[in-house]
Design a protein around this motif. Structure first.
Motif, PDB file in Angstrom:
ATOM      1  N   UNK A 162       0.811  -1.210   0.000  1.00  0.00           N
ATOM      2  CA  UNK A 162       0.000   0.000   0.000  1.00  0.00           C
ATOM      3  C   UNK A 162       0.854   1.275   0.000  1.00  0.00           C
ATOM      4  N   UNK A 163       2.133   1.136  -0.288  1.00  0.00           N
ATOM      5  CA  UNK A 163       3.060   2.263  -0.184  1.00  0.00           C
ATOM      6  C   UNK A 163       2.634   3.464  -1.027  1.00  0.00           C
ATOM      7  N   UNK A 164       2.226   3.242  -2.255  1.00  0.00           N
ATOM      8  CA  UNK A 164       1.862   4.348  -3.126  1.00  0.00           C
ATOM      9  C   UNK A 164       0.579   5.046  -2.674  1.00  0.00           C
ATOM     10  N   UNK A 165      -0.386   4.258  -2.234  1.00  0.00           N
ATOM     11  CA  UNK A 165      -1.633   4.856  -1.742  1.00  0.00           C
ATOM     12  C   UNK A 165      -1.383   5.671  -0.483  1.00  0.00           C
ATOM     13  N   UNK A 166      -0.490   5.161   0.383  1.00  0.00           N
ATOM     14  CA  UNK A 166      -0.153   5.903   1.595  1.00  0.00           C
ATOM     15  C   UNK A 166       0.587   7.191   1.243  1.00  0.00           C
ATOM     16  N   UNK A 194       7.534   2.989 -10.545  1.00  0.00           N
ATOM     17  CA  UNK A 194       7.016   1.918 -11.404  1.00  0.00           C
ATOM     18  C   UNK A 194       5.894   1.136 -10.734  1.00  0.00           C
ATOM     19  N   UNK A 195       5.779   1.214  -9.419  1.00  0.00           N
ATOM     20  CA  UNK A 195       4.739   0.470  -8.716  1.00  0.00           C
ATOM     21  C   UNK A 195       3.395   1.191  -8.719  1.00  0.00           C
ATOM     22  N   UNK A 196       3.394   2.455  -9.092  1.00  0.00           N
ATOM     23  CA  UNK A 196       2.145   3.221  -9.091  1.00  0.00           C
ATOM     24  C   UNK A 196       1.250   2.778 -10.240  1.00  0.00           C
ATOM     25  N   UNK A 197      -0.032   2.638  -9.975  1.00  0.00           N
ATOM     26  CA  UNK A 197      -0.982   2.245 -11.007  1.00  0.00           C
ATOM     27  C   UNK A 197      -1.281   3.436 -11.917  1.00  0.00           C
ATOM     28  N   UNK A 198      -1.758   3.183 -13.129  1.00  0.00           N
ATOM     29  CA  UNK A 198      -2.111   4.296 -14.030  1.00  0.00           C
ATOM     30  C   UNK A 198      -3.134   5.246 -13.421  1.00  0.00           C
ATOM     31  N   UNK A 199      -4.110   4.691 -12.706  1.00  0.00           N
ATOM     32  CA  UNK A 199      -5.118   5.549 -12.088  1.00  0.00           C
ATOM     33  C   UNK A 199      -4.515   6.465 -11.034  1.00  0.00           C
ATOM     34  N   UNK A 200      -3.610   5.916 -10.235  1.00  0.00           N
ATOM     35  CA  UNK A 200      -2.955   6.718  -9.202  1.00  0.00           C
ATOM     36  C   UNK A 200      -2.064   7.781  -9.820  1.00  0.00           C
ATOM     37  N   UNK A 201      -1.343   7.431 -10.869  1.00  0.00           N
ATOM     38  CA  UNK A 201      -0.496   8.417 -11.544  1.00  0.00           C
ATOM     39  C   UNK A 201      -1.334   9.519 -12.190  1.00  0.00           C
ATOM     40  N   UNK A 202      -2.497   9.142 -12.696  1.00  0.00           N
ATOM     41  CA  UNK A 202      -3.375  10.146 -13.299  1.00  0.00           C
ATOM     42  C   UNK A 202      -3.855  11.141 -12.227  1.00  0.00           C
ATOM     43  N   UNK A 203      -4.211  10.639 -11.059  1.00  0.00           N
ATOM     44  CA  UNK A 203      -4.641  11.530  -9.971  1.00  0.00           C
ATOM     45  C   UNK A 203      -3.484  12.435  -9.533  1.00  0.00           C
ATOM     46  N   UNK A 205      -0.963  13.435 -11.334  1.00  0.00           N
ATOM     47  CA  UNK A 205      -0.740  14.433 -12.376  1.00  0.00           C
ATOM     48  C   UNK A 205      -1.764  15.558 -12.270  1.00  0.00           C
ATOM     49  N   UNK A 206      -3.028  15.212 -12.094  1.00  0.00           N
ATOM     50  CA  UNK A 206      -4.079  16.219 -11.979  1.00  0.00           C
ATOM     51  C   UNK A 206      -3.869  17.100 -10.759  1.00  0.00           C
ATOM     52  N   UNK A 207      -3.446  16.486  -9.662  1.00  0.00           N
ATOM     53  CA  UNK A 207      -3.215  17.256  -8.435  1.00  0.00           C
ATOM     54  C   UNK A 207      -2.049  18.211  -8.610  1.00  0.00           C
ATOM     55  N   UNK A 208      -0.983  17.760  -9.272  1.00  0.00           N
ATOM     56  CA  UNK A 208       0.171  18.629  -9.492  1.00  0.00           C
ATOM     57  C   UNK A 208      -0.202  19.833 -10.346  1.00  0.00           C
ATOM     58  N   UNK A 209      -0.977  19.617 -11.392  1.00  0.00           N
ATOM     59  CA  UNK A 209      -1.414  20.711 -12.257  1.00  0.00           C
ATOM     60  C   UNK A 209      -2.272  21.694 -11.468  1.00  0.00           C
ATOM     61  N   UNK A 210      -3.169  21.145 -10.630  1.00  0.00           N
ATOM     62  CA  UNK A 210      -4.040  22.004  -9.832  1.00  0.00           C
ATOM     63  C   UNK A 210      -3.244  22.835  -8.826  1.00  0.00           C
ATOM     64  N   UNK A 211      -2.119  22.282  -8.364  1.00  0.00           N
ATOM     65  CA  UNK A 211      -1.295  22.992  -7.389  1.00  0.00           C
ATOM     66  C   UNK A 211      -0.307  23.951  -8.054  1.00  0.00           C
ATOM     67  N   UNK A 212      -0.300  23.972  -9.381  1.00  0.00           N
ATOM     68  CA  UNK A 212       0.608  24.858 -10.096  1.00  0.00           C
ATOM     69  C   UNK A 212       1.981  24.270 -10.292  1.00  0.00           C
ATOM     70  N   UNK A 213       2.114  22.965 -10.128  1.00  0.00           N
ATOM     71  CA  UNK A 213       3.403  22.323 -10.310  1.00  0.00           C
ATOM     72  C   UNK A 213       3.704  22.065 -11.769  1.00  0.00           C
ATOM     73  N   UNK A 214       4.918  21.642 -12.021  1.00  0.00           N
ATOM     74  CA  UNK A 214       5.359  21.343 -13.385  1.00  0.00           C
ATOM     75  C   UNK A 214       5.717  19.857 -13.451  1.00  0.00           C
TER      76      UNK A 214
END
Length: 224
Positions: A162-166, A194-203, A205-214
């Motif tokens: 559960x490391x990535x979810x945590x 590499x252990x992160x699922x596509x769904x988790x990586x998508x979330x 990415x969306x969070x980083x964009x919302x926070x103004x990250x690059x």
């Protein structure tokens, strides 16, 4: 072959047969015992397997019967009355019971149910880790941030499934505390893992964009 050679060969064969029969008389009980043990052991294993299957079927039937109750509180109460006689069965039953209790508006009861899994050393570690994660999620709004962070940090370590979810939850805690840079760094680590699922990586990415990250795309060894 001469008559003498033929006679000697026949005598030798007789001696061999006599010795074989002697060994069988003397040690035959060992072979018989070995056969009995092998057959008996196989039969016992089949009996145990049948008993385990029957218990699992009975537990599944009991849980399905409890879930047929219309109201959330009724389902929670019905599931609480079900008992399991194996550690794995107890864990699955606790997860279902906690879910019903949460749906019924009883988060404290659900957390206590999950805690019973966390505290049970007989239950496989992965089940206890899942129970800890679920319990933290249920109590996210009622326990102090430091305790919540410490709980997720114990799960966000290498080797824990559960490391990535945590890690995602720790990033959300960073956001709630106003530490945007720390949150972006955690989300970026999710993108690169590499252990992160596509769904988790998508979330992430969306969070980083919302926070103004690059967001930075993960680099491969060839690109380096």
């Amino acid at each position: 072959m001469s008559n003498t050679d033929s006679f000697i060969e026949e005598v030798t064969d007789e001696v061999r047969r006599d010795r074989l029969y002697g060994y069988l008389k003397r040690y035959g009980w060992i072979a018989a015992l070995a056969i009995v043990l092998i057959v008996g052991g196989a039969g016992y294993n089949e009996y145990r397997r049948a008993q385990q299957d029957a218990r699992a079927q009975a537990l599944g039937d009991a849980m399905l019967a409890a879930l047929t109750t219309d109201e959330d509180a009724g389902r929670a109460a019905a599931l609480a009355d079900v008992s399991a006689d194996t550690p794995q069965g107890a864990a699955v039953l606790a997860f279902m019971t906690a879910g019903a209790q949460s749906d019924a508006g009883e988060p404290e009861a659900a957390a206590q149910t999950l805690q019973s899994v966390t505290d049970n050393g007989d239950i496989p570690l992965i089940y206890r880790q899942i129970a800890t994660f679920k319990s933290l999620m249920l109590q996210a709004d009622v326990i102090d941030p430091a305790t919540l962070r410490a709980g997720f940090e114990t799960l966000a370590v290498p080797g824990v499934p559960l490391r990535m979810l945590a890690t995602e939850q720790l990033a959300l805690i960073d956001i709630s505390e106003g530490d945007t840079d720390a949150a972006i760094a955690r989300f970026q680590s999710i993108l690169e893992d590499a252990e992160a699922t596509p769904g988790l990586q998508r979330r992430a990415l969306q969070a980083m964009v919302a926070l103004g990250g690059d967001p930075q795309a993960p680099t491969t060894e060839n690109e380096q």
